[in-house]
Design an enzyme around this catalytic site. Structure first.
Site, PDB file in Angstrom:
ATOM      1  N   ASP A  83     -24.030 -60.382  43.776  1.00  0.00           N
ATOM      2  CA  ASP A  83     -22.670 -60.847  43.482  1.00  0.00           C
ATOM      3  C   ASP A  83     -22.684 -62.303  43.012  1.00  0.00           C
ATOM      4  O   ASP A  83     -23.653 -63.037  43.241  1.00  0.00           O
ATOM      5  CB  ASP A  83     -21.796 -60.743  44.744  1.00  0.00           C
ATOM      6  CG  ASP A  83     -21.510 -59.295  45.104  1.00  0.00           C
ATOM      7  OD1 ASP A  83     -21.701 -58.415  44.244  1.00  0.00           O
ATOM      8  OD2 ASP A  83     -21.107 -59.062  46.255  1.00  0.00           O
TER       9      ASP A  83
HETATM   10  N1  URA Z   1     -23.976 -56.837  49.182  1.00  0.00           N
HETATM   11  C1  URA Z   1     -22.963 -57.640  48.819  1.00  0.00           C
HETATM   12  O1  URA Z   1     -21.869 -57.556  49.367  1.00  0.00           O
HETATM   13  N2  URA Z   1     -23.202 -58.535  47.842  1.00  0.00           N
HETATM   14  C2  URA Z   1     -24.404 -58.681  47.225  1.00  0.00           C
HETATM   15  O2  URA Z   1     -24.554 -59.542  46.352  1.00  0.00           O
HETATM   16  C3  URA Z   1     -25.435 -57.821  47.623  1.00  0.00           C
HETATM   17  C4  URA Z   1     -25.206 -56.902  48.610  1.00  0.00           C
END
Ligand code: URA
Length: 234
Positions: free
Chosen positions: A102
């Site tokens: 993310d």
């Molecule tokens: N889970 C999440 O919520 N975000 C990420 O970037 C990776 C796994």
């Protein structure tokens, strides 16, 4: 193309010899002996017969990047910097992302031009684990260890998450190891219990750890051993 056909088409081998070499275990694909005639051959596969190199692939490239906060795991984005902005312009050609993080998640991200390798990595059958260091706003109750191990039902996808391993480090931080990568999975798992994730960092994929000498935004090429570590077995 299947390996037996690929070998049989080599003018220096021919069909009969190709069949024999395979049956006698004298063919190696990416360093490992294979007897699998029907195995697919890809452009990046290194193929050897005895010690003779038949194909060396046109230069697979494999990078680990320490993804910083505030960039998108994509190769193009009209509004935000992308992870490719961490690389020099000349290094970006043909690279794609093997997995995503993310916008504000930091840590280990892999880039490659080898589609076979990245598909293998993300294929659920190969169950490459991903470990995250999670920091939360609220105290993490110990019963989450059992709840995550059992799996959580996600109504949107109509599925139950695979068993996940939660290792509490202190009241507000833990390692969480997943064998899958659902949309915002870590945040949603903690969110289910009213716990906000305030920092998320991936430090491992399978047997590969993020190189601790890489600062945020820095990258390096994977070693041959590291590439092989994440390559699915035939
Ligand atoms: N889970 C999440 O919520 N975000 C990420 O970037 C990776 C796994």
């Amino acid at each position: 193309m299947r390996l037996d056909r690929w070998l049989g088409n080599r003018p220096e081998l021919g069909r009969q010899l190709a069949r024999r070499l395979l049956a006698e275990g004298r063919i190696k694909v990416n360093g490992a002996t294979t007897l699998q005639a029907e195995r697919e051959v890809f452009a990046f596969d290194r193929i050897e017969s005895d010690e003779r190199l038949l194909q060396d692939g046109p230069g697979g490239r494999y990078l680990m990047l320490h993804k910083p906060r505030g960039c998108v795991s994509a190769t193009v984005d009209t509004r935000h910097p992308t992870v490719l902005d961490c690389l020099d312009a000349g290094q970006r050609a043909d690279l794609h992302l093997a997995g995503r993080l993310d916008f504000n998640t930091t840590g280990l991200l892999l880039l490659t031009n080898d589609g076979q390798w990245s598909r293998g990595l993300s294929h659920p059958r190969h169950k490459q684990t991903k470990r995250y260091l999670v920091t939360t706003a609220e105290v993490i109750p110990p019963h989450l260890v059992a709840a995550f191990a059992e799996g959580l039902y996600f109504a949107y996808e109509d599925l139950t998450t695979q068993p996940a391993h939660l290792e509490l480090l202190d009241q507000r931080s833990a390692y969480l190891t997943l064998v899958e990568g659902r949309y915002h999975q870590v945040k949603r798992m903690f969110g289910r219990f009213g716990i906000e994730v305030i920092a998320l960092h991936r430090d491992r994929i399978g047997g590969l750890a993020l190189d601790p000498t890489l600062a945020e935004g820095a990258h390096r090429a994977l070693t041959e051993q590291e590439v092989a570590l994440l390559r699915p077995a035939d």
